[in-house]
Write an enzyme that holds these catalytic residues in place. Structure first.
Site, PDB file in Angstrom:
ATOM      1  CB  THR A 132      -0.941  -0.011   1.216  1.00 33.79           C
ATOM      2  OG1 THR A 132      -1.697  -1.220   1.206  1.00 33.79           O
ATOM      3  CG2 THR A 132      -1.897   1.174   1.204  1.00 33.79           C
TER       4      THR A 132
ATOM      5  CE1 TYR B 285       1.516  -9.336   1.865  1.00 38.88           C
ATOM      6  CE2 TYR B 285       3.324  -7.964   1.080  1.00 38.88           C
ATOM      7  CZ  TYR B 285       1.977  -8.258   1.107  1.00 38.88           C
ATOM      8  OH  TYR B 285       1.097  -7.491   0.391  1.00 38.88           O
TER       9      TYR B 285
ATOM     10  CE  LYS C 205      -0.809  -7.722   4.281  1.00 41.51           C
ATOM     11  NZ  LYS C 205      -0.327  -6.631   3.413  1.00 41.51           N
TER      12      LYS C 205
ATOM     13  CB  VAL D 122      -1.680  -6.125   7.715  1.00 41.88           C
ATOM     14  CG1 VAL D 122      -0.952  -4.995   6.999  1.00 41.88           C
ATOM     15  CG2 VAL D 122      -0.784  -6.744   8.782  1.00 41.88           C
TER      16      VAL D 122
END
Length: 304
Positions: free
Chosen positions: A46, A134, A163, A204
């Site tokens: 992001t 991730y 995540k 998240v």
């Protein structure tokens, strides 16, 4: 638990010249802290890390740490095509106040599970910080699988969480059942309720850039109050926004426009991304307005 609560993957405000507006960034980071999110992620997807230089990424970390002080958790992203660049970012994270690192898979190269593990362990060795893995195969082209987990866990105790952004709910089941020592964080927004129901303690969520109170409300309903009846109502109210964010490849642009609608700075994206059309903006604004009204009503209702 090491990771607990709502973690905001912070946007990077760019001016019309595509340079980072650090004043706007500082104010936004301060707003997030005041709004009650539990931690920040600097240098995530992001944040558009993939179009930022090493120096810019490190400066974003340094500024964020100076704004929030010593106590707030900051997860610093190390993602890069080049594993050596990830190592340098890890070293900078340790030097400039990161609480933990975000370690993903190098995109495009499609490494084996052993190669993935050895890359992650090299990044780990460079910083010796807690790590949130991730897993995002849609962007990176490969999943973290059993061979990866077994290898990294056998070599280091720094791998604390993951995540999980695959969108495959079976991955959640596998992680919770096979690797109970690994804290699973929701990385796929429309599955947040399912993650919390399976024991996840963290989320998240990019939408918390402009709707922090509402995202914290879902976390508190699930994790603090164990009130999944209330949580289902909050999640149902959020789903139209998640559908808008995920459609049409305009996720980051929509998040940044949400920040603007929330009274934050007017910010741009950096190429190759381009801004929203007027019709896109109208759709985002309408969905956010309805979401806020619906969740306000839910939170104002007496508990049953």
């Amino acid at each position: 638990m090491f990771f607990n609560g709502i973690y905001t993957p912070v946007i990077t405000p760019f001016g019309s010249d595509e340079k980072i507006d650090f004043d706007a960034y500082s104010k936004h980071v301060g707003y997030l802290q005041e709004s009650g999110v539990h931690g920040l992620m600097i240098g995530g997807t992001t944040g558009e890390y993939y179009v930022e230089s090493h120096e810019e990424r490190v400066e974003l970390l340094k500024v964020a740490r100076s704004v929030v002080g010593a106590d707030m958790q900051i997860i610093f992203g190390t993602g890069s095509l080049d594993p050596n660049a990830s190592v340098r970012l890890a070293e900078a994270g340790a030097q400039h106040g990161a609480t933990a690192l975000l370690v993903g898979t190098p995109p495009y190269s499609l490494p084996t599970q052993q190669e993935l593990a050895d890359t992650a362990l090299t990044i780990d060795k460079a910083a010796d910080l807690p790590i949130m893995l991730y897993n995002y195969p849609a962007r990176m082209g490969v999943n973290m699988e059993t061979g990866f987990f077994d290898r990294v866990f056998s070599h280091s105790s720094n791998f604390k969480g993951i995540k999980e952004s695959s969108g495959d709910i079976n991955r959640l089941h596998m992680l919770v059942n096979s690797y109970p020592e690994l804290e699973v964080a929701c990385g796929m927004d429309d599955q947040a309720l399912e993650f919390f129901a399976w024991g996840a303690q963290s989320w998240v969520c990019a939408g918390s850039n402009f709707l922090p109170r509402q995202h914290v409300a879902l976390y508190e309903a699930c994790v603090k109050a164990n009130d999944f009846n209330k949580a289902r109502r909050i999640m149902a109210a959020m789903m139209p926004l998640m559908q808008v964010l995920e459609q049409g490849g305009k996720f980051i642009q929509s998040v940044k426009y949400g920040v603007e609608l929330n009274g934050g700075p007017v910010v741009n994206v950096r190429r190759p991304l381009q801004g929203l059309s007027e019709s896109d903006k109208e759709q985002v604004a309408a969905v956010i307005s309805q979401l806020q009204a619906n969740i306000d009503q839910i939170l104002a209702a007496p508990s049953v």
